[in-house]
Design a protein around this motif. Structure first.
Motif, short mmCIF file in Angstrom:
data_model
loop_
_atom_site.label_atom_id
_atom_site.label_comp_id
_atom_site.label_asym_id
_atom_site.label_seq_id
_atom_site.Cartn_x
_atom_site.Cartn_y
_atom_site.Cartn_z
N TYR A 169 0.86 -1.20 0.00
CA TYR A 169 0.00 0.00 0.00
C TYR A 169 0.89 1.24 0.00
O TYR A 169 2.05 1.16 0.44
N TYR B 143 8.18 -0.73 5.89
CA TYR B 143 7.42 -1.50 6.88
C TYR B 143 6.92 -2.81 6.25
O TYR B 143 7.12 -3.90 6.79
N PRO C 183 -1.79 -9.93 11.07
CA PRO C 183 -3.01 -9.13 11.28
C PRO C 183 -3.09 -7.93 10.33
O PRO C 183 -2.08 -7.41 9.87
N GLY C 184 -4.31 -7.49 10.11
CA GLY C 184 -4.57 -6.19 9.52
C GLY C 184 -4.79 -5.18 10.64
O GLY C 184 -4.29 -5.35 11.77
N LEU C 185 -5.60 -4.17 10.33
CA LEU C 185 -5.80 -3.03 11.24
C LEU C 185 -6.20 -3.46 12.66
O LEU C 185 -7.27 -4.03 12.87
N PHE D 247 0.27 1.31 17.85
CA PHE D 247 0.98 1.22 16.57
C PHE D 247 0.93 2.52 15.77
O PHE D 247 1.97 3.01 15.30
N GLN E 124 -12.24 -3.86 6.79
CA GLN E 124 -11.04 -3.61 5.99
C GLN E 124 -11.05 -4.57 4.81
O GLN E 124 -11.61 -5.65 4.89
C1 8X3 Z 1 -0.02 -3.13 10.46
C2 8X3 Z 1 -1.18 -3.30 9.53
O1 8X3 Z 1 -2.30 -2.34 7.49
O2 8X3 Z 1 -1.49 -0.77 9.16
O3 8X3 Z 1 0.92 -4.10 10.22
O4 8X3 Z 1 0.08 -1.93 7.74
S1 8X3 Z 1 -1.19 -2.02 8.42
#
Ligand code: 8X3
Ligand code: NDP
Length: 253
Positions: free
Chosen positions: A147, A153, A183-185, A190, A243
């Motif tokens: 994305y 990252y 995992p996603g969001l 974080f 999501q």
């Molecule tokens: C964190 C999920 O989608 O914010 O690893 O990158 S995201």
């Protein structure tokens, strides 16, 4: 199912979010936990909650020597760990690759790649020797799907994904399991870390939707670790139900 009271679980990144929830999930079920992080006050809080079930380790996983020393000098009974959750990690920034901070990139590589390597290399031999263990990684959907602004990252989590698979190739049949949690969001600290403490920007990431929680991810870790030892969960990819995958973008003239 395995009795969680037979598990001794090292959790890096235990002071917040997914790691803290995982400490609570396992210790709450009677497992012993080594809680690892840099913020001593948070570690003390976990110790106060669970007493003798929790041993705390103030450690920066980017420090190779300190990581090897810390994991090789755990006191009994915590030295008989049979789960290592290499979870400590972070994102820094969301700028495109041509504008991103090189220091942010280095911090992510030092933590998400090198910190994970030190953690695993310092702990894996003992589990192979005991023929009993489980390495659980925190990957990410960002390790599979690109994305805008995800650049280093995402790449660091792609490294984790392939490292997990390759470690499993080495330890399969030796009593050690390997799982990559992707995992996603998930609403934790974080985004606040990613945006350097900008709380307003962090809040917007989780606005008007129901993100996953640290507890949702901890449950996945607990599931993978308590399945009978002949079962290896290779990976668990999950997203908040609001999501989805980014569309494959076309940049037109
Ligand atoms: C964190 C999920 O989608 O914010 O690893 O990158 S995201
Ligand atoms: P948090 O910021 O809430 O927690 C991150 C944890 O990592 C903290 O406990 C922090 O502890 C620890 N940590 C960071 N750097 C270091 C270091 N150098 N040495 C030791 N510990 C460190 O975020 P999450 O709980 O969300 O993040 C946990 C993992 O999950 C990360 O690997 C992240 O990339 C991943 N992830 C997160 C998702 C999300 O949407 N939240 C989705 C997919 C993956 P301390 O600062 O005390 O050292």
């Amino acid at each position: 199912m395995l009795d969680p009271r037979t598990l001794t679980v090292i959790v890096t990144g235990a002071t917040s979010g997914i790691g803290a929830a995982t400490v609570r999930r396992f210790a709450g079920a009677g497992a012993r936990v080594v809680a690892v992080g840099r913020r001593a006050d948070r570690l003390e809080g976990l110790k106060a909650e669970f007493g003798d079930l929790v041993h705390t380790l103030e450690l920066d996983v980017r420090d190779e020597a300190a990581t090897f020393t810390a994991f090789s000098s755990l006191p009994a009974p915590f030295d008989a760990y049979n789960v290592v959750f290499a979870n400590a990690g972070l994102a820094r920034g969301l700028e495109p690759a041509y504008e991103a901070s090189l220091d942010d990139w280095k911090t992510m590589v030092d933590t998400n790649v090198n910190g994970v390597l030190y953690t695993v290399r310092a702990t894996l031999p003992a589990m192979v020797a005991r023929r009993e263990g489980h390495v659980v990684f925190t990957g990410s959907v960002a390790g599979t799907y690109a994305y805008p602004g995800g650049n280093v990252y995402g790449a660091s989590k792609a490294f984790v994904k392939l490292f997990a698979m390759n470690v499993y190739a080495d330890v399969a049949g030796k009593g050690v399991r390997v799982t990559n949690i992707e995992p996603g969001l998930t609403e934790t600290e974080f985004s606040s870390v990613r945006f350097a403490g900008d709380a307003g920007r962090a809040e917007k990431v989780y606005a008007d939707m129901a993100p996953m929680t640290g507890e949702d991810i901890a449950e996945q870790v607990f599931f993978a670790c308590t399945l009978p030892r002949h079962v290896n969960i290779n990976s668990i990819e999950s997203m908040a139900a609001q999501q989805t995958f980014a569309p494959l973008a076309v940049k037109r003239d």
